[in-house]
Design a protein around this motif. Structure first.
Motif, mmCIF file in Angstrom:
data_model
loop_
_atom_site.group_PDB
_atom_site.id
_atom_site.type_symbol
_atom_site.label_atom_id
_atom_site.label_comp_id
_atom_site.label_asym_id
_atom_site.label_seq_id
_atom_site.Cartn_x
_atom_site.Cartn_y
_atom_site.Cartn_z
ATOM 1 N N HIS A 138 -95.798 23.643 -17.298
ATOM 2 C CA HIS A 138 -94.870 23.504 -16.169
ATOM 3 C C HIS A 138 -93.710 24.480 -16.222
ATOM 4 N N LYS A 139 -93.262 24.775 -17.449
ATOM 5 C CA LYS A 139 -92.143 25.717 -17.571
ATOM 6 C C LYS A 139 -92.560 27.106 -17.068
ATOM 7 N N ALA A 177 -95.058 27.726 -15.078
ATOM 8 C CA ALA A 177 -95.348 27.640 -13.642
ATOM 9 C C ALA A 177 -94.070 27.794 -12.825
ATOM 10 N N GLU A 178 -92.979 27.222 -13.312
ATOM 11 C CA GLU A 178 -91.715 27.302 -12.596
ATOM 12 C C GLU A 178 -91.217 28.754 -12.540
ATOM 13 N N ARG A 179 -91.316 29.444 -13.676
ATOM 14 C CA ARG A 179 -90.883 30.854 -13.699
ATOM 15 C C ARG A 179 -91.752 31.693 -12.758
ATOM 16 N N ARG A 211 -93.359 30.621 -10.182
ATOM 17 C CA ARG A 211 -93.054 30.231 -8.797
ATOM 18 C C ARG A 211 -91.872 31.049 -8.273
ATOM 19 N N GLU A 212 -90.849 31.168 -9.116
ATOM 20 C CA GLU A 212 -89.671 31.964 -8.720
ATOM 21 C C GLU A 212 -90.035 33.423 -8.478
ATOM 22 N N SER A 242 -91.910 33.794 -5.248
ATOM 23 C CA SER A 242 -91.101 33.612 -4.041
ATOM 24 C C SER A 242 -90.307 34.881 -3.746
ATOM 25 N N SER A 272 -96.364 31.956 -2.388
ATOM 26 C CA SER A 272 -96.290 30.751 -3.209
ATOM 27 C C SER A 272 -97.706 30.366 -3.592
ATOM 28 N N ASN A 328 -99.985 26.937 -4.857
ATOM 29 C CA ASN A 328 -99.991 25.493 -5.098
ATOM 30 C C ASN A 328 -101.150 25.013 -5.961
ATOM 31 N N LYS A 382 -82.557 36.121 -13.322
ATOM 32 C CA LYS A 382 -81.652 34.976 -13.413
ATOM 33 C C LYS A 382 -80.338 35.281 -12.720
#
Ligand code: SF4
Ligand code: SF4
Lengths: 303, 184
Positions: free
Chosen positions: A96-97, A99-101, A103-104, A107, A112, A114, B184
């Motif tokens: 998940h960590k 995946a979050e990076r 995702r950013e 974007s 995106s 899913n 960041k």
């Protein structure tokens, strides 16, 4: 007609061109349509993962996101791309960590992802969606009696994603049989061709290619049928000459991608099989088949 | 590099994508026994994992081990504990490259030229990549490759100009965002 999002991978624009041409040629007769992703980019392959895995997954995610927009299964003929796309697809769900990076990062380019894409090897599409029986029904120029060693290589069946046995896969033998050919026993069929090191540690890779050729030949194969992977295909075909000079051998074993073989058996125009792109010429071996008059579809194959 | 590495090296590796299970390895040796190229490795895969866990960072990353991995995934398919040794091996490669280790192999240069080709072109441009690689390692070895290159040219399998890929700009943004602290 079945529709797929298609990701050829970089090698298909160069060393893998004969395979790519044959894929394009057989699609329509098999009621398949491969819609190439627009402006696709490299998957990164093993080397990029060896430089920075997170970034490698990031660039692979661009492809997954593009494919997701089409709503179609993502199909690739390259076994390296397949493994890379599969692994990224899995990791983006599990980690998940990361995946979050990612995702950013996505974007920032207006995309995106899913996690809904199904990544498939074209081998699996041919085997499951077309099927050996479906293929046999369309054969007009059976390759009766041609003794072939069927080479699936490694990344198409490993790490296992459930498509075929990861040690001794059988799909390619079944496909070849449906075209009338006779697969020989080939113990090394899923062993590595070493192509990822053929440039930087060529001795190691050539040793592996040598073993494969030897194993196919000693089991009585007249030619090899390879999966659609452009890396496997090139290792066996193009580097056969290098193996011959290094090991003082005289291999003259044509290597046909399964899609080239299908193009022949379907009776398509000779250009469809792109045989003139093969470095080890299969012309002499295939002459009796190529000059035979096409017969009614589906008669006399052993499927 | 490497001192006080007892826990940090293991943590560093375990934090990499797909390497999190390294502590669950039971040292059964199936990976080494399966490895396609183990005979070339100074320390084969099982030992590589043991060395990570023992913090022997310098010894491991200065050696030729890991660089002979051909990504055949026999280790990963057969490992009884789902450790994914191939992922660990490629993860170690990335640590070695980032921290400037100089293992005795040309694969490090190949990886770098390959990755540059992706960033510069958006796709691997095979001719350009090989050309650059040989210039950087051993231009004479390129002569040995000449018959192969000519064969590829003669069979129209080696275009001499790269395709124009607009998406390369996207790749740069993604890579920049995923750099440590990037974006960041
Ligand atoms: S096969 Fe898996 S559990 Fe066994 S030594 Fe290798 S990594 Fe460890
Ligand atoms: S993937 Fe690499 S480490 Fe694993 S068995 Fe194959 S060559 Fe050895």
């Amino acid at each position: 007609m079945r529709y797929y999002a298609y990701y050829p991978g970089c090698s298909m624009e160069a060393t893998g061109l004969p395979v790519e041409k044959s894929i394009k040629a057989i699609a329509k007769p098999l009621d398949l349509e491969f819609i190439e992703l627009e402006d696709w980019t490299c998957c990164g392959s093993s080397p990029f993962a060896g430089v920075d895995k997170a970034k490698a997954i990031g660039i692979t995610a661009r492809t997954l996101a593009q494919a997701e927009k089409t709503g179609l299964d993502l199909v690739t003929p390259c076994s390296s791309c397949y493994t890379i796309l599969q692994e990224a697809n899995d990791l983006l769900k599990e980690d998940h960590k990361l995946a979050e990076r990612v995702r950013e990062a996505l974007s920032a380019i207006g995309l995106s992802y899913n996690g809904t894409v199904k990544v498939r090897h074209i081998a699996e599409v041919l085997f499951n969606d077309v099927s050996p029986a479906g293929l046999a029904a369309k054969v007009v120029r059976p390759l009766t009696g041609l003794k072939v060693a069927c080479y699936t290589g490694c990344q198409q069946v490993r790490p296992s994603y459930g498509f075929d046995d990861s040690e001794y896969p059988d799909w390619l033998d079944q496909m070849a049989k449906s075209l009338g050919a006779k697969p020989v026993n080939f113990p090394l069929k899923a062993r590595c061709c070493g192509s990822s090191l053929v440039i930087s540690e060529s001795d190691v890779a050539l040793d592996l290619i040598h073993r494969l050729l030897e194993n196919a030949q000693e089991n009585g194969a007249q030619c090899m049928v390879s999966t659609t992977c452009p890396l496997c295909f090139t290792a066996l075909d193009v580097y056969q000459a290098t193996v011959n000079s290094k090991f003082k051998k005289k291999f003259d074993l044509p290597v046909l991608a399964i899609t080239q073989m299908i193009a022949i058996a379907l009776g398509l125009d000779i250009k469809a099989s792109a045989l003139d792109g093969n470095v080890v010429s299969p012309q002499k071996l295939l002459k009796p088949y190529l000059s035979a008059k096409p017969q009614a579809a589906g008669v006399e194959t052993s499927a | 590099m490497g001192d006080n590495a007892q826990t940090t090296f293991l943590d560093e590796v375990a934090a990499l994508p797909a390497c999190g299970k390294i502590s669950e390895c039971i040292q059964c040796g199936v990976c080494s026994g399966s490895c396609t190229t183990a005979t070339h490795w100074e320390y084969p895969p099982r030992k590589v994992i043991a060395m990570v866990r023992s913090g022997l960072k310098d010894e491991l990353l200065k050696s030729n081990s890991i660089w002979f991995c051909v990504s055949c995934y026999l280790c990963t398919a057969r490992c009884p504990r789902d450790i994914k040794p191939a992922s660990i091996v490629h993860g170690l490669e990335s640590i070695a490259l980032k921290e400037g280790y100089k293992p005795p192999t040309k694969t490090t240069t190949m990886y770098k030229t390959f990755s540059e080709s992706i960033v510069n072109n958006g796709r691997i441009y095979e001719f350009g990549f090989m050309f650059k690689y040989y210039l950087q390692t051993n231009p004479l070895a390129a002569l040995k490759m000449l018959p192969t290159a000519l064969n590829l040219l003669a069979h129209k399998r080696m275009p001499l100009t790269p395709k124009k890929v607009k998406g390369k700009a996207d790749l740069r943004i993604i890579i920049n965002k995923l750099s440590a602290g990037g974006g960041k």
